[in-house]
Write a protein that holds these residues in place. Structure first.
Motif, PDB file in Angstrom:
ATOM      1  N   MET A 161      -6.142  13.319  -4.304  1.00 41.20           N
ATOM      2  CA  MET A 161      -4.958  13.394  -3.467  1.00 41.20           C
ATOM      3  C   MET A 161      -5.304  13.605  -2.001  1.00 41.20           C
ATOM      4  SD  MET A 161      -2.693  12.550  -5.487  1.00 41.20           S
ATOM      5  CE  MET A 161      -1.254  12.794  -4.438  1.00 41.20           C
ATOM      6  N   ARG A 162      -6.466  14.173  -1.717  1.00 35.18           N
ATOM      7  CA  ARG A 162      -6.886  14.263  -0.320  1.00 35.18           C
ATOM      8  C   ARG A 162      -6.985  12.865   0.273  1.00 35.18           C
ATOM      9  NH1 ARG A 162     -12.770  15.951   2.109  1.00 35.18           N
ATOM     10  NH2 ARG A 162     -13.289  14.038   1.003  1.00 35.18           N
ATOM     11  N   SER A 163      -7.528  11.933  -0.494  1.00 37.05           N
ATOM     12  CA  SER A 163      -7.636  10.554  -0.034  1.00 37.05           C
ATOM     13  C   SER A 163      -6.262   9.911   0.104  1.00 37.05           C
ATOM     14  CB  SER A 163      -8.509   9.755  -1.006  1.00 37.05           C
ATOM     15  OG  SER A 163      -8.586   8.408  -0.627  1.00 37.05           O
ATOM     16  N   VAL A 164      -5.390  10.152  -0.866  1.00 36.56           N
ATOM     17  CA  VAL A 164      -4.035   9.578  -0.831  1.00 36.56           C
ATOM     18  C   VAL A 164      -3.269  10.102   0.383  1.00 36.56           C
ATOM     19  CG1 VAL A 164      -1.800   9.542  -2.015  1.00 36.56           C
ATOM     20  CG2 VAL A 164      -3.910   9.158  -3.307  1.00 36.56           C
ATOM     21  N   PHE A 165      -3.353  11.401   0.629  1.00 28.27           N
ATOM     22  CA  PHE A 165      -2.631  11.985   1.761  1.00 28.27           C
ATOM     23  C   PHE A 165      -3.213  11.513   3.089  1.00 28.27           C
ATOM     24  CE2 PHE A 165      -1.546  15.639  -1.260  1.00 28.27           C
ATOM     25  CZ  PHE A 165      -0.285  15.125  -1.540  1.00 28.27           C
ATOM     26  N   ALA A 166      -4.523  11.277   3.137  1.00 30.94           N
ATOM     27  CA  ALA A 166      -5.125  10.749   4.359  1.00 30.94           C
ATOM     28  C   ALA A 166      -4.596   9.346   4.647  1.00 30.94           C
ATOM     29  CB  ALA A 166      -6.641  10.724   4.230  1.00 30.94           C
ATOM     30  N   GLU A 167      -4.455   8.531   3.614  1.00 31.37           N
ATOM     31  CA  GLU A 167      -3.853   7.203   3.789  1.00 31.37           C
ATOM     32  C   GLU A 167      -2.415   7.317   4.278  1.00 31.37           C
ATOM     33  OE1 GLU A 167      -4.667   3.628   1.239  1.00 31.37           O
ATOM     34  OE2 GLU A 167      -5.210   5.206  -0.175  1.00 31.37           O
ATOM     35  N   LEU A 168      -1.694   8.291   3.737  1.00 31.46           N
ATOM     36  CA  LEU A 168      -0.294   8.464   4.129  1.00 31.46           C
ATOM     37  C   LEU A 168      -0.185   8.741   5.621  1.00 31.46           C
ATOM     38  CD1 LEU A 168       2.634   8.631   3.080  1.00 31.46           C
ATOM     39  CD2 LEU A 168       2.247  11.075   2.685  1.00 31.46           C
ATOM     40  N   ARG A 169      -1.172   9.464   6.168  1.00 32.95           N
ATOM     41  CA  ARG A 169      -1.125   9.748   7.596  1.00 32.95           C
ATOM     42  C   ARG A 169      -1.197   8.470   8.434  1.00 32.95           C
ATOM     43  NH1 ARG A 169      -1.969  15.256   8.946  1.00 32.95           N
ATOM     44  NH2 ARG A 169      -1.659  14.551  11.074  1.00 32.95           N
ATOM     45  N   LEU A 170      -1.848   7.427   7.898  1.00 35.88           N
ATOM     46  CA  LEU A 170      -1.893   6.151   8.615  1.00 35.88           C
ATOM     47  C   LEU A 170      -0.490   5.572   8.774  1.00 35.88           C
ATOM     48  CD1 LEU A 170      -4.992   4.393   6.975  1.00 35.88           C
ATOM     49  CD2 LEU A 170      -4.888   5.592   9.167  1.00 35.88           C
ATOM     50  N   VAL A 171       0.367   5.832   7.795  1.00 29.48           N
ATOM     51  CA  VAL A 171       1.754   5.361   7.870  1.00 29.48           C
ATOM     52  C   VAL A 171       2.477   6.050   9.013  1.00 29.48           C
ATOM     53  CG1 VAL A 171       3.934   5.135   6.614  1.00 29.48           C
ATOM     54  CG2 VAL A 171       1.764   4.926   5.384  1.00 29.48           C
ATOM     55  N   PHE A 172       2.264   7.355   9.153  1.00 27.73           N
ATOM     56  CA  PHE A 172       2.979   8.129  10.165  1.00 27.73           C
ATOM     57  C   PHE A 172       2.757   7.563  11.563  1.00 27.73           C
ATOM     58  CE2 PHE A 172       2.735  12.356   7.564  1.00 27.73           C
ATOM     59  CZ  PHE A 172       3.556  11.795   6.602  1.00 27.73           C
ATOM     60  N   PHE A 191       3.056   6.059  -3.032  1.00 25.16           N
ATOM     61  CA  PHE A 191       4.123   6.876  -3.611  1.00 25.16           C
ATOM     62  C   PHE A 191       4.148   6.811  -5.131  1.00 25.16           C
ATOM     63  CE2 PHE A 191       5.524   7.274   0.687  1.00 25.16           C
ATOM     64  CZ  PHE A 191       6.152   8.513   0.700  1.00 25.16           C
ATOM     65  N   ARG A 192       3.745   5.692  -5.710  1.00 22.04           N
ATOM     66  CA  ARG A 192       3.613   5.660  -7.167  1.00 22.04           C
ATOM     67  C   ARG A 192       2.562   6.665  -7.626  1.00 22.04           C
ATOM     68  NH1 ARG A 192       4.438  -0.021  -6.698  1.00 22.04           N
ATOM     69  NH2 ARG A 192       2.190  -0.394  -6.492  1.00 22.04           N
ATOM     70  N   THR A 193       1.455   6.694  -6.899  1.00 21.33           N
ATOM     71  CA  THR A 193       0.384   7.637  -7.241  1.00 21.33           C
ATOM     72  C   THR A 193       0.856   9.069  -7.067  1.00 21.33           C
ATOM     73  OG1 THR A 193      -1.281   6.025  -6.530  1.00 21.33           O
ATOM     74  CG2 THR A 193      -1.989   8.319  -6.725  1.00 21.33           C
ATOM     75  N   ARG A 194       1.533   9.330  -5.970  1.00 20.55           N
ATOM     76  CA  ARG A 194       2.022  10.689  -5.724  1.00 20.55           C
ATOM     77  C   ARG A 194       2.971  11.143  -6.823  1.00 20.55           C
ATOM     78  NH1 ARG A 194       4.456  11.885  -0.013  1.00 20.55           N
ATOM     79  NH2 ARG A 194       4.386  13.953  -0.977  1.00 20.55           N
ATOM     80  N   ARG A 195       3.869  10.258  -7.230  1.00 18.38           N
ATOM     81  CA  ARG A 195       4.845  10.658  -8.243  1.00 18.38           C
ATOM     82  C   ARG A 195       4.158  10.965  -9.567  1.00 18.38           C
ATOM     83  NH1 ARG A 195       9.247  10.494 -11.361  1.00 18.38           N
ATOM     84  NH2 ARG A 195      11.311  10.558 -10.397  1.00 18.38           N
ATOM     85  N   ASP A 202       0.833  -1.202   0.000  1.00 20.20           N
ATOM     86  CA  ASP A 202       0.000   0.000   0.000  1.00 20.20           C
ATOM     87  C   ASP A 202       0.871   1.258   0.000  1.00 20.20           C
ATOM     88  OD1 ASP A 202      -2.549  -1.250   0.094  1.00 20.20           O
ATOM     89  OD2 ASP A 202      -2.389  -1.511   2.260  1.00 20.20           O
ATOM     90  N   VAL A 203       1.905   1.245   0.826  1.00 19.96           N
ATOM     91  CA  VAL A 203       2.794   2.404   0.924  1.00 19.96           C
ATOM     92  C   VAL A 203       3.488   2.651  -0.414  1.00 19.96           C
ATOM     93  CG1 VAL A 203       4.759   3.421   2.130  1.00 19.96           C
ATOM     94  CG2 VAL A 203       3.127   1.989   3.384  1.00 19.96           C
TER      95      VAL A 203
END
Length: 229
Positions: free
Chosen positions: A157-168, A90-94, A85-86
């Motif tokens: 990207m709001r959804s993508v960044f929200a998922e990223l916060r789960l990593v933090f 990052f593929r999506t972000r790039r 998932d992580v």
């Protein structure tokens, strides 16, 4: 048109469900509901004074955003992302972030939002608020995406960044995770301020590649530590 009258109640319920989803999304992003935690319909519904149907609709919205997962006969849980998932985040972000910078028109660009996020990140770092640094870093990249002027892209990207916060919330050393990228965000900003779009894209691409590697390493270590407890 008379049939639409019967749907007015749905509008109110959907609006309330979206507001509840906003509240829960924020709580998840803040770590109030950490990855793996079961969400209690009874306690959340009571706290927010909303019906079970409204709460279930909010859960459905957040499940669609990949922030929650429903397990049969067990309930609704905050997702625990996999390493795959992580990588995919990052593929999506790039793909998206670099395409936005590449597609910018002639300078000057409206950079008040990215500049404010960079300034906030440095203020948080001086205060040793590494969670705040992470929040500001995400906001910087959200502001970059916003330069495209696309509501659809912002929503994605709001959804993508929200998922990223789960990593933090799984990583045990937020300073190590966020501090190296403070100066790199500023470099990207300076390139855009000077109108050098190709340089900004190169810097951004390298940033995301390095961030992906560091994030995956830190996340794997965090998952390992959690599994040993």
């Amino acid at each position: 048109m008379s049939g639409l009258v019967d749907d007015r109640a749905l509008l109110g319920r959907t609006s309330t469900a979206e507001r509840v989803a906003d509240i829960l999304r924020g709580r998840i992003a803040d770590g109030y509901f950490p990855p793996g935690e079961r969400l209690s319909e009874e306690s959340i519904g009571s706290a927010l004074k909303v019906s079970r149907n409204t709460l279930r609709e909010a859960f459905r919205l957040l499940t669609h955003e990949r922030l929650l997962t429903h397990e049969l006969n067990r309930g609704v849980f905050v997702r625990v992302l996999t390493v795959e998932d992580v990588e995919d985040i990052f593929r999506t972000r790039r793909l998206v972030e670099c395409a936005v910078v590449r597609g910018l028109g002639r300078p000057p660009y409206a950079l008040d939002g990215p500049a404010a996020a960079v300034a906030d990140a440095h203020r948080a770092a001086r205060a040793k608020d590494w969670k705040g640094v992470g929040t500001a870093n995400i906001r910087f990249h959200g502001e970059l995406v916003a330069l495209a002027g696309s509501a659809r892209m912002d929503e994605l990207m709001r959804s993508v960044f929200a998922e990223l916060r789960l990593v933090f919330h799984v990583v045990d050393d937020p300073r190590r995770l966020h501090e190296p990228y403070l100066s790199r965000n500023r470099e990207i900003l300076k390139a855009l301020e000077s109108g050098d779009r190709p340089a900004a894209e190169r810097l951004l691409g390298r940033y995301l590649d390095d961030s992906r590697l560091g994030m995956v390493e830190a996340y794997e270590a965090g998952l390992g530590d959690a599994g040993e407890q």
